[in-house]
Design an enzyme around this catalytic site. Structure first.
Site, mmCIF file in Angstrom:
data_model
loop_
_atom_site.group_PDB
_atom_site.id
_atom_site.type_symbol
_atom_site.label_atom_id
_atom_site.label_comp_id
_atom_site.label_asym_id
_atom_site.label_seq_id
_atom_site.Cartn_x
_atom_site.Cartn_y
_atom_site.Cartn_z
ATOM 1 N N LEU A 109 -29.923 -34.520 1.339
ATOM 2 C CA LEU A 109 -29.291 -34.903 0.071
ATOM 3 C C LEU A 109 -28.090 -35.764 0.433
ATOM 4 O O LEU A 109 -27.449 -35.537 1.472
ATOM 5 C CB LEU A 109 -28.838 -33.664 -0.704
ATOM 6 C CG LEU A 109 -29.940 -32.750 -1.253
ATOM 7 C CD1 LEU A 109 -29.345 -31.494 -1.872
ATOM 8 C CD2 LEU A 109 -30.821 -33.469 -2.264
ATOM 9 N N ASP A 110 -27.752 -36.716 -0.440
ATOM 10 C CA ASP A 110 -26.584 -37.558 -0.179
ATOM 11 C C ASP A 110 -25.322 -36.705 -0.158
ATOM 12 O O ASP A 110 -25.295 -35.616 -0.732
ATOM 13 C CB ASP A 110 -26.424 -38.610 -1.293
ATOM 14 C CG ASP A 110 -27.617 -39.530 -1.372
ATOM 15 O OD1 ASP A 110 -28.324 -39.670 -0.363
ATOM 16 O OD2 ASP A 110 -27.841 -40.089 -2.461
ATOM 17 N N ILE A 111 -24.261 -37.258 0.410
ATOM 18 C CA ILE A 111 -23.016 -36.476 0.541
ATOM 19 C C ILE A 111 -22.509 -36.000 -0.824
ATOM 20 O O ILE A 111 -21.987 -34.889 -0.948
ATOM 21 C CB ILE A 111 -21.936 -37.269 1.328
ATOM 22 C CG1 ILE A 111 -20.725 -36.385 1.595
ATOM 23 C CG2 ILE A 111 -21.544 -38.564 0.654
ATOM 24 C CD1 ILE A 111 -19.814 -36.877 2.687
ATOM 25 N N THR A 113 -24.409 -35.459 -3.510
ATOM 26 C CA THR A 113 -25.432 -34.717 -4.266
ATOM 27 C C THR A 113 -25.304 -33.229 -3.975
ATOM 28 O O THR A 113 -25.037 -32.829 -2.841
ATOM 29 C CB THR A 113 -26.848 -35.210 -3.870
ATOM 30 O OG1 THR A 113 -26.930 -36.605 -4.125
ATOM 31 C CG2 THR A 113 -27.923 -34.490 -4.669
ATOM 32 N N LYS A 203 -30.906 -42.522 -7.389
ATOM 33 C CA LYS A 203 -29.846 -43.481 -7.753
ATOM 34 C C LYS A 203 -30.414 -44.886 -7.856
ATOM 35 O O LYS A 203 -30.053 -45.658 -8.759
ATOM 36 C CB LYS A 203 -28.730 -43.443 -6.707
ATOM 37 C CG LYS A 203 -27.959 -42.125 -6.711
ATOM 38 C CD LYS A 203 -26.983 -42.063 -5.549
ATOM 39 C CE LYS A 203 -26.332 -40.700 -5.454
ATOM 40 N NZ LYS A 203 -25.689 -40.484 -4.164
#
Ligand code: URA
Length: 248
Positions: A109-111, A113, A203
């Site tokens: 997961l992105d930082i 998220t 996104k």
């Protein structure tokens, strides 16, 4: 038959390094099926034999399966020079070695998220859940910058259902998303289910429609739903029912 060296079994059970295990063996404290074993290269059938230290039987776990509620500002990797990583958040009990391999993340997961992140030592599960051929659904809650009216919501739902052509970003290839399910909870809050896991996928899909995701949380991956009792940063092992749902 699954056999392992006894010094490795002692080491993964928390008895220190292999050197420490050797000392323990030499002390005569270790038995296999009631018989003292002193040699570090003795092989044990972990499915059939009982290893004990000072009479206390050891329980071996081959694999561990963990769900975490990932908080924002923590990176989905095992090492990072700058930020805290999800492994830093794990309880010490999950960090000792398991017989089946090293602990790793199933996808990222992105930082910024939040939400469901699975970790395991089981490479075959990781392969099954991340292989593009498997079409594993992943459901996210997203909050958008721009609020939509009813017609715009219907247009978004249609575009997501038909697949969105997402252009290349940095070194990441362009792709057309598989038919995705979108449901609105309000003018700017929605649940989205996608069937692949490309870099910044959610996104990039909303950006293609001229909007921006301002908050993103993963709620579900395959049959596993984020436990609502897990606070951000907390983790727990999967239950027997959850493991059965994954075919483990
Ligand atoms: N899609 C994104 O854009 N970011 C995530 O962290 C997960 C899916």
């Amino acid at each position: 038959m699954a056999t392992e060296r006894i010094d490795k079994l002692l080491a993964v059970s928390g008895y220190g390094s292999r050197k420490d295990a050797k000392k323990l063996l030499h002390s005569g404290a270790v038995t296999v099926d009631g018989v003292a074993v002193t040699s570090a290269d003795f092989h044990v059938d972990t499915e059939k034999s009982t290893v004990a230290v000072d009479g206390e039987p050891l329980v071996f776990q081959k694999h561990v399966y963990i769900m975490m509620n990932k908080p924002a500002n923590v990176v989905s990797s095992t090492k990072d020079g700058e930020h805290q990583t999800v492994l830093d958040l794990l309880k010490a009990e999950y960090k000792h070695r398991f017989l089946g391999g090293s602990l790793h993340l199933i996808g990222r997961l992105d930082i910024d998220t939040e939400g469901l992140l699975l970790l395991t030592t089981d490479g075959s599960l990781t392969h099954r859940l991340t292989s593009p051929k498997q079409n594993i659904p992943k459901t996210y809650f997203a909050r958008l910058r721009d609020t939509l009216n009813e017609q715009e919501k219907a247009d978004y739902i249609e575009r997501f259902r038909n697949g969105i052509e997402v252009p290349r970003e940095h070194n990441e290839e362009a792709f057309t998303s598989k038919s995705a399910g979108l449901d609105f909870e309000s003018g700017n809050e929605c649940r989205l289910t996608i069937y692949e896991g490309k870099y910044h996928q959610v996104k990039r899909m909303f950006a293609e429609l001229g909007n921006e995701v301002v908050y993103l949380k993963r709620l579900k991956e395959g049959p596993i739903e984020l436990d609502p009792n897990l606070q951000p940063g907390q983790s727990r092992e999967l239950t027997p029912d959850e493991k059965a749902a994954l075919g483990i």
